[in-house]
Write an enzyme that holds these catalytic residues in place. Structure first.
Site, PDB file in Angstrom:
ATOM      1  N   GLU A 125     -10.788  40.556 -37.472  1.00 34.20           N
ATOM      2  CA  GLU A 125      -9.426  41.100 -37.366  1.00 34.20           C
ATOM      3  C   GLU A 125      -9.472  40.072 -35.681  1.00 34.20           C
ATOM      4  O   GLU A 125     -10.254  41.318 -34.915  1.00 34.20           O
ATOM      5  CB  GLU A 125      -8.784  41.636 -37.687  1.00 34.20           C
ATOM      6  CG  GLU A 125      -7.129  41.703 -37.147  1.00 34.20           C
ATOM      7  CD  GLU A 125      -6.098  42.428 -37.745  1.00 34.20           C
ATOM      8  OE1 GLU A 125      -6.595  44.005 -37.580  1.00 34.20           O
ATOM      9  OE2 GLU A 125      -4.925  42.199 -38.999  1.00 34.20           O
TER      10      GLU A 125
ATOM     11  N   LYS B  23       6.161  58.804 -35.904  1.00 31.36           N
ATOM     12  CA  LYS B  23       4.877  58.535 -34.585  1.00 31.36           C
ATOM     13  C   LYS B  23       5.124  56.915 -35.312  1.00 31.36           C
ATOM     14  O   LYS B  23       4.258  56.777 -35.273  1.00 31.36           O
ATOM     15  CB  LYS B  23       3.678  59.380 -35.006  1.00 31.36           C
ATOM     16  CG  LYS B  23       3.457  60.202 -33.889  1.00 31.36           C
ATOM     17  CD  LYS B  23       2.860  58.652 -32.858  1.00 31.36           C
ATOM     18  CE  LYS B  23       1.813  58.376 -31.836  1.00 31.36           C
ATOM     19  NZ  LYS B  23       1.192  57.452 -31.494  1.00 31.36           N
TER      20      LYS B  23
ATOM     21  N   CYS C  84      -0.140  41.599 -38.714  1.00 32.38           N
ATOM     22  CA  CYS C  84      -1.380  41.710 -39.961  1.00 32.38           C
ATOM     23  C   CYS C  84      -1.984  40.422 -40.767  1.00 32.38           C
ATOM     24  O   CYS C  84      -3.064  39.866 -41.587  1.00 32.38           O
ATOM     25  CB  CYS C  84      -0.835  43.299 -40.863  1.00 32.38           C
ATOM     26  SG  CYS C  84       0.979  43.278 -41.197  1.00 32.38           S
TER      27      CYS C  84
ATOM     28  N   GLU D  60      -1.304  50.691 -44.824  1.00 36.17           N
ATOM     29  CA  GLU D  60      -1.206  49.310 -44.504  1.00 36.17           C
ATOM     30  C   GLU D  60      -1.704  48.922 -43.080  1.00 36.17           C
ATOM     31  O   GLU D  60      -1.111  49.067 -42.340  1.00 36.17           O
ATOM     32  CB  GLU D  60       0.577  49.056 -44.137  1.00 36.17           C
ATOM     33  CG  GLU D  60       1.653  49.520 -44.923  1.00 36.17           C
ATOM     34  CD  GLU D  60       1.158  48.344 -46.475  1.00 36.17           C
ATOM     35  OE1 GLU D  60       0.721  47.126 -46.043  1.00 36.17           O
ATOM     36  OE2 GLU D  60       1.507  48.439 -47.288  1.00 36.17           O
TER      37      GLU D  60
HETATM   38  P1  NAD Z   1      -3.714  50.841 -34.057  1.00 41.50           P
HETATM   39  O1  NAD Z   1      -4.279  51.427 -35.821  1.00 41.50           O
HETATM   40  O2  NAD Z   1      -4.388  51.496 -33.275  1.00 41.50           O
HETATM   41  O3  NAD Z   1      -2.277  52.104 -34.044  1.00 41.50           O
HETATM   42  C1  NAD Z   1      -1.277  52.759 -34.999  1.00 41.50           C
HETATM   43  C2  NAD Z   1      -0.822  54.058 -35.108  1.00 41.50           C
HETATM   44  O4  NAD Z   1      -1.586  54.884 -35.612  1.00 41.50           O
HETATM   45  C3  NAD Z   1      -0.591  54.563 -33.818  1.00 41.50           C
HETATM   46  O5  NAD Z   1       0.971  55.091 -33.620  1.00 41.50           O
HETATM   47  C4  NAD Z   1      -1.169  55.078 -32.974  1.00 41.50           C
HETATM   48  O6  NAD Z   1      -0.730  55.759 -32.201  1.00 41.50           O
HETATM   49  C5  NAD Z   1      -1.662  55.868 -34.494  1.00 41.50           C
HETATM   50  N1  NAD Z   1      -2.668  56.288 -33.827  1.00 41.50           N
HETATM   51  C6  NAD Z   1      -4.517  55.919 -33.297  1.00 41.50           C
HETATM   52  N2  NAD Z   1      -4.860  56.453 -33.596  1.00 41.50           N
HETATM   53  C7  NAD Z   1      -4.764  57.631 -34.731  1.00 41.50           C
HETATM   54  C8  NAD Z   1      -5.158  58.834 -35.188  1.00 41.50           C
HETATM   55  N3  NAD Z   1      -6.767  59.317 -34.783  1.00 41.50           N
HETATM   56  N4  NAD Z   1      -4.508  59.821 -35.514  1.00 41.50           N
HETATM   57  C9  NAD Z   1      -3.229  59.133 -35.873  1.00 41.50           C
HETATM   58  N5  NAD Z   1      -2.768  58.641 -35.613  1.00 41.50           N
HETATM   59  C10 NAD Z   1      -3.547  57.889 -34.287  1.00 41.50           C
HETATM   60  O7  NAD Z   1      -2.936  50.323 -34.691  1.00 41.50           O
HETATM   61  P2  NAD Z   1      -2.077  48.465 -33.475  1.00 41.50           P
HETATM   62  O8  NAD Z   1      -2.676  48.190 -32.330  1.00 41.50           O
HETATM   63  O9  NAD Z   1      -0.964  49.546 -32.897  1.00 41.50           O
HETATM   64  O10 NAD Z   1      -1.383  47.758 -34.876  1.00 41.50           O
HETATM   65  C11 NAD Z   1      -2.338  46.861 -35.264  1.00 41.50           C
HETATM   66  C12 NAD Z   1      -3.354  46.714 -37.005  1.00 41.50           C
HETATM   67  O11 NAD Z   1      -2.075  46.712 -37.473  1.00 41.50           O
HETATM   68  C13 NAD Z   1      -3.708  45.389 -36.951  1.00 41.50           C
HETATM   69  O12 NAD Z   1      -4.606  45.342 -37.285  1.00 41.50           O
HETATM   70  C14 NAD Z   1      -3.133  45.076 -37.671  1.00 41.50           C
HETATM   71  O13 NAD Z   1      -3.015  43.996 -38.789  1.00 41.50           O
HETATM   72  C15 NAD Z   1      -2.158  46.219 -38.605  1.00 41.50           C
HETATM   73  N6  NAD Z   1      -1.069  46.259 -39.083  1.00 41.50           N
HETATM   74  C16 NAD Z   1      -0.575  46.196 -40.105  1.00 41.50           C
HETATM   75  C17 NAD Z   1       0.301  45.656 -40.813  1.00 41.50           C
HETATM   76  C18 NAD Z   1       0.330  45.899 -42.748  1.00 41.50           C
HETATM   77  O14 NAD Z   1       1.449  45.758 -42.974  1.00 41.50           O
HETATM   78  N7  NAD Z   1      -0.627  45.739 -43.299  1.00 41.50           N
HETATM   79  C19 NAD Z   1       1.597  45.359 -40.126  1.00 41.50           C
HETATM   80  C20 NAD Z   1       0.783  45.329 -38.865  1.00 41.50           C
HETATM   81  C21 NAD Z   1       0.150  45.572 -38.450  1.00 41.50           C
END
Ligand code: NAD
Length: 493
Positions: free
Chosen positions: A385, A175, A284, A250
């Protein structure tokens, strides 16, 4: 405008509710594609296909070497489609074409590396202490995996999660983020071309709280592997507990990049800039807290401002652009809000500090690369962040001071250290609570090297041999070869 569909059970299928979402081009600020707005029934359909493939399909009886052959074929196919896939990613997330092309070019390495591990998943024969027993362990795939990913590097996350999961023998439902789903949907076609049996690799798209949440609740999903924010990660972690799912997370970071006065200043300045302005800070592992030794702080800060000011904002498809748009409208607003917070808290802005607007920047989602100095570790700009090109400079006196400030965070994803003193590099890198520490470099990653966070930055590791463990369960098997019947059936042997 092209309309995309879910990829379930080896074919593209329309969403059951016949609803689609606009996928936006962040550079132009306009819709450029439509992706399915999946619902609970779509999630269920995909999980059923993945479950069938796991239990009945040819996948269930394939051995590791056979799985590896498919994975290697997939790697070859990705290699033949680098330009097309990278361009789809840029359209969706607005990151620089050079960066996305680099990621897609590197992507096949994960499939090949984990293909190499697929036939090396071995248990142990345990020299057991009980007489006349043969005892061994085997490693079995955990089951159906739901991979929920973020928008900043969609296909890289598919490689990190799915190469390890499929090598382990699991089946997956991906997803991707609703902000950048197209490249993952297009990639799915290549799994069919590579010959993966139907249902082994599925992609469903839509909103996190709708179809994402439905996957987390689904009783037939055994494991969630998630990349995204710590807030969503925590929600998923507690929600998944209800069905006792395995979870890898992650998450975000507030990584310290520490510059000692004995470092190569030119290299450190370049590392500091790339640590925060690359990918418009939407990474990230952004080195968003720059800890600079007080003895060189002023001189070093001047260099940074000069370098940062030279960054060219513009079209992410153009090879000479350094800073592209912010990927999403909410993210753009969040960055601007943090700039207000920084101002109110008394951080001194020495570069940027607001939106970037000019005729050649359409779409209204550009921000100025921004540097704050005189930041204190208590300020929100030093603790939370931002996920944008916003650097906080904090001064420190000595090694102990640097370690204390570096660890004064809820996060523990990554850290950088710039020094020519190798004793110091070893002392500081071992004292920092972070999953990755770079010395005299920053943002290096590899399929061979475990990646993941400590503390609020996550649970589990991706890449490297450790990653496959995330998708395996250990089963212990005991065989008695004794001819004797137990003397007392009411007592444990
Ligand atoms: P997000 O948490 O808003 O969304 C990530 C995913 O989760 C999306 O596919 C979203 O649709 C899904 N999601 C949202 N709510 C959900 C729920 N209730 N249940 C299930 N799925 C749900 O994050 P984002 O804005 O897409 O990404 C940015 C964040 O990701 C930043 O905090 C960044 O640091 C982190 N990130 C971490 C890594 C790593 O490897 N550690 C890498 C890249 C980004």
């Amino acid at each position: 405008m092209k309309t995309y569909n879910h990829f379930i059970d080896g074919q593209y299928v329309e969403p059951i509710a016949k609803k689609w979402l606009d996928s936006m081009d962040p550079y132009r600020g306009e819709a450029w594609a439509k992706i399915p707005q999946g619902c609970e029934q779509d999630a269920d359909r995909a999980v059923k296909a993945a479950t069938r493939a796991l239990q009945e399909g040819p996948w269930a009886t394939m051995n590791g070497s056979q799985r590896a052959r498919l994975m290697n074929k997939l790697a070859d196919l990705v290699e033949q489609n680098i330009d097309r896939l990278a361009e789809l990613e840029v359209k969706d997330n607005g990151k620089l074409i050079a960066e996305m092309k680099g990621q897609v070019t590197y992507h096949p390495s994960w499939w090949r590396y984990f293909a190499g591990l697929a036939d090396k998943i071995e248990g142990r024969v345990v020299p057991i202490d009980k007489p006349e027993h043969f005892a061994f362990t085997r490693r079995e795939p955990v089951g159906v995996v739901a991979a929920i990913t973020a928008w900043n590097s969609p296909l890289l996350f598919v490689a990190w999660k799915c190469a390890a999961a499929l090598a382990a023998g699991c089946t997956v439902v991906v997803k991707p983020s609703e902000f950048a789903s197209v490249s993952t949907l297009a990639f799915a076609e290549l799994t069919r071309e590579a010959g993966f049996p139907d249902g082994v690799f599925n992609v469903v798209t839509g909103l996190g709280h709708e179809i994402g949440s439905a996957l987390v609740d689904h009783p037939d999903v055994a494991k969630i592997t998630f990349t995204g924010s710590d807030v969503t990660g925590a929600r998923i972690y507690s929600q998944a507990a209800k069905t006792m799912k395995r979870v890898s997370l992650e998450l975000g970071g507030k990584s310290p990049n520490i510059v000692f006065d004995d470092c190569n200043l030119t290299a450190a300045a370049s590392g500091a800039i790339s640590g925060i302005f690359a990918a418009t800070g939407q990474t990230c592992i952004a080195g968003s807290r720059l800890l600079v030794q007080n003895s060189i702080k002023e001189k070093f800060t001047e260099r940074l401002v000069e370098l940062g000011a030279s960054a060219k904002k513009g079209d992410p498809m153009s090879p000479d652009t350094n800073i592209g748009p912010v990927t999403t409208k909410p993210q753009y607003q969040k960055i601007l809000d943090y700039m207000e917070v920084a101002k109110a808290e008394g951080a001194r802005c020495i570069l940027g500090g607001g939106p970037a607007t000019s005729a050649d920047l359409p779409g209204g989602q550009f921000v100025e690369p921004t540097i704050y100095t005189d930041v204190t570790p208590q300020m929100r700009i030093a603790r939370e962040e931002v996920f944008g090109p916003v650097l906080s400079i904090i001064g420190f006196e000595d090694e102990a001071d640097a370690i204390r400030i570096a660890n004064d965070t809820i996060y523990g994803l990554a850290a950088g250290i710039w020094t020519q003193n190798m004793g110091r590099a070893i002392r500081v890198s071992s004292a920092i609570k972070a999953g990755t520490v770079w010395v005299n470099t920053y943002r290096a990653i590899s399929y061979m090297m475990p990646f993941g966070g400590m503390k609020y930055s996550g649970i589990g590791r991706e890449s490297g041999v450790e990653a496959i463990d995330e998708f395996l369960e250990t089963k212990s098997t005991w065989i008695s070869y004794s001819e004797d019947v137990p003397a007392n059936p009411f007592v444990m042997r």
